[in-house]
Scaffold this motif. Structure first.
Motif, mmCIF file in Angstrom:
data_model
loop_
_atom_site.group_PDB
_atom_site.id
_atom_site.type_symbol
_atom_site.label_atom_id
_atom_site.label_comp_id
_atom_site.label_asym_id
_atom_site.label_seq_id
_atom_site.Cartn_x
_atom_site.Cartn_y
_atom_site.Cartn_z
ATOM 1 N N SER A 1 0.829 -1.206 0.000
ATOM 2 C CA SER A 1 0.000 0.000 0.000
ATOM 3 C C SER A 1 0.865 1.259 0.000
ATOM 4 O O SER A 1 0.513 2.273 -0.609
ATOM 5 C CB SER A 1 -0.937 0.006 1.212
ATOM 6 O OG SER A 1 -0.238 0.253 2.424
ATOM 7 N N TYR A 2 2.025 1.193 0.666
ATOM 8 C CA TYR A 2 2.951 2.324 0.646
ATOM 9 C C TYR A 2 3.522 2.530 -0.758
ATOM 10 O O TYR A 2 3.697 3.666 -1.216
ATOM 11 C CB TYR A 2 4.086 2.099 1.646
ATOM 12 C CG TYR A 2 3.657 2.095 3.089
ATOM 13 C CD1 TYR A 2 2.647 2.923 3.546
ATOM 14 C CD2 TYR A 2 4.278 1.240 4.010
ATOM 15 C CE1 TYR A 2 2.250 2.915 4.870
ATOM 16 C CE2 TYR A 2 3.892 1.228 5.338
ATOM 17 C CZ TYR A 2 2.872 2.062 5.769
ATOM 18 O OH TYR A 2 2.489 2.044 7.088
ATOM 19 N N LEU B 1 11.734 2.553 0.253
ATOM 20 C CA LEU B 1 10.969 1.315 0.160
ATOM 21 C C LEU B 1 11.820 0.188 -0.426
ATOM 22 O O LEU B 1 11.765 -0.951 0.037
ATOM 23 C CB LEU B 1 9.722 1.538 -0.695
ATOM 24 C CG LEU B 1 8.622 2.397 -0.061
ATOM 25 C CD1 LEU B 1 7.538 2.720 -1.083
ATOM 26 C CD2 LEU B 1 8.010 1.685 1.137
ATOM 27 N N GLY B 2 12.631 0.509 -1.448
ATOM 28 C CA GLY B 2 13.549 -0.485 -1.999
ATOM 29 C C GLY B 2 14.599 -0.889 -0.988
ATOM 30 O O GLY B 2 15.017 -2.059 -0.937
ATOM 31 N N HIS B 3 15.016 0.056 -0.178
ATOM 32 C CA HIS B 3 15.961 -0.218 0.907
ATOM 33 C C HIS B 3 15.378 -1.250 1.869
ATOM 34 O O HIS B 3 16.063 -2.193 2.293
ATOM 35 C CB HIS B 3 16.270 1.095 1.627
ATOM 36 C CG HIS B 3 16.917 0.944 2.966
ATOM 37 N ND1 HIS B 3 16.187 0.724 4.116
ATOM 38 C CD2 HIS B 3 18.218 1.017 3.347
ATOM 39 C CE1 HIS B 3 17.015 0.647 5.151
ATOM 40 N NE2 HIS B 3 18.251 0.823 4.712
ATOM 41 N N ASP B 4 14.096 -1.097 2.190
ATOM 42 C CA ASP B 4 13.451 -2.058 3.087
ATOM 43 C C ASP B 4 13.341 -3.435 2.437
ATOM 44 O O ASP B 4 13.454 -4.464 3.110
ATOM 45 C CB ASP B 4 12.066 -1.549 3.485
ATOM 46 C CG ASP B 4 12.145 -0.325 4.384
ATOM 47 O OD1 ASP B 4 13.243 -0.048 4.900
ATOM 48 O OD2 ASP B 4 11.117 0.350 4.571
ATOM 49 N N ILE C 1 11.908 -3.249 -9.159
ATOM 50 C CA ILE C 1 11.054 -2.251 -9.820
ATOM 51 C C ILE C 1 11.320 -0.852 -9.263
ATOM 52 O O ILE C 1 11.507 0.106 -10.016
ATOM 53 C CB ILE C 1 9.566 -2.626 -9.647
ATOM 54 C CG1 ILE C 1 9.252 -3.918 -10.407
ATOM 55 C CG2 ILE C 1 8.664 -1.492 -10.135
ATOM 56 C CD1 ILE C 1 7.867 -4.461 -10.149
ATOM 57 N N LEU C 2 11.366 -0.749 -7.940
ATOM 58 C CA LEU C 2 11.549 0.557 -7.313
ATOM 59 C C LEU C 2 12.946 1.126 -7.568
ATOM 60 O O LEU C 2 13.100 2.280 -7.983
ATOM 61 C CB LEU C 2 11.290 0.452 -5.808
ATOM 62 C CG LEU C 2 9.863 0.090 -5.395
ATOM 63 C CD1 LEU C 2 9.772 -0.065 -3.882
ATOM 64 C CD2 LEU C 2 8.879 1.145 -5.870
ATOM 65 N N HIS C 3 13.967 0.331 -7.308
ATOM 66 C CA HIS C 3 15.325 0.848 -7.450
ATOM 67 C C HIS C 3 15.717 1.064 -8.906
ATOM 68 O O HIS C 3 16.412 2.035 -9.227
ATOM 69 C CB HIS C 3 16.308 -0.095 -6.756
ATOM 70 C CG HIS C 3 16.482 0.229 -5.304
ATOM 71 N ND1 HIS C 3 17.481 -0.316 -4.517
ATOM 72 C CD2 HIS C 3 15.785 1.053 -4.491
ATOM 73 C CE1 HIS C 3 17.396 0.157 -3.296
ATOM 74 N NE2 HIS C 3 16.366 0.990 -3.252
#
Length: 277
Positions: A52-53, A94-97, A116-118
């Protein structure tokens, strides 16, 4: 159960201060004590909440891009750039997490979302994930640390003038992250994009190759979009926010690793009670 949490209580109490700091001394508690002190619900990973984030941040980024493209005036661009750059930073977090495995209990989901994020902000996911893990395992070690390596006097004196300028002269260090991805820190060899770099064990080579391929794909898409739309428009929509994200990343990293000799990390050295008489 923890038999003695006194060191933890001292460290958290503002009525105590550190004296006679010994950087070689171990922390006054064990990792197991910290783990036990953390409530159990904090260890629960909810992938739907995590996703959701991701959805929230992606929608905000898309809305910002749509608004900036539609109105296309300089006042809005000046507002758009720092906000969008901060949202790119949110994607990185978020990618870090995902890289730490705190996004979910599924390694596949962590890897998929992390890529996808990074990749969307030109960060090689596995390359960064592994080097970041090395950093946490060797934080502050003069030889083994990664991403923020304390330089020896010998290495510093052997740096060429350009490297010294870029690494240590404001504002250039705020833009150094992409350079670090390609060539690491001074005194280190290898690259986050090369599966055969000494950064990575042989078992990680496949993952590094996948991440590099994802990075190249994203970079190629940006080049393609610059031709079918406009290089200037792409610069305004993506390029400038990207560099603001890089500035955020380098600035936060700097603040995290710098301090004053009287402001030592809370887990270092001894703690003694302040004499209030």
């Amino acid at each position: 159960m923890v038999k003695d949490t006194k060191p933890l209580a001292y460290a958290a109490n503002n009525g105590y201060q550190k004296e006679a700091f010994d950087p070689s001394a171990p922390p006054p508690f064990k990792i197991a004590e910290i783990r036990v002190a953390i409530p159990k619900h904090c260890w629960v990973k909810n992938p739907w909440r995590s996703l959701s984030y991701v959805l929230r941040d992606v929608l905000v980024i898309a809305a910002l891009m749509a608004a900036a493209s539609h109105f296309n005036n300089w006042l809005l661009w000046l507002i758009y750039w720092p906000i969008q750059g901060t949202m790119f930073w949110a994607l990185f977090v978020l990618g870090h997490d995902c890289g730490h495995g705190s996004f979910s209990d599924s390694p596949f989901l962590n890897s998929l979302v992390g890529h996808i994020l990074h990749s969307s902000i030109l960060v090689p996911y596995h390359g960064w994930r592994i080097s970041h893990r090395t950093h946490h395992q060797n934080h502050g070690h003069i030889e083994k640390d990664e991403s923020w390596v304390p330089l020896t006097e010998k290495i510093y004196k052997n740096l060429d003038n350009m490297t010294r300028l870029v690494r240590f002269t404001v504002p250039f260090p705020l833009f150094v992250y992409p350079i670090y991805l390609f060539s690491r820190s001074p005194g280190k060899e290898g690259s986050h994009f090369n599966p055969y770099s000494n950064l990575f064990p042989p078992s990680e080579r496949k993952g590094i190759a996948i991440s590099t391929l994802c990075w190249v794909t994203m970079f190629s898409m940006l080049i393609y979009l610059s031709f079918i739309t406009s290089p200037v428009l792409l610069l305004k929509l993506y390029g400038i926010p990207y560099w603001i994200f890089v500035m955020w990343l380098d600035f936060v990293t700097y603040l995290h690793h710098h301090g004053h000799h009287q402001k030592l990390p809370w887990y270092r050295g001894k703690v003694t009670k302040i004499n209030r008489k």
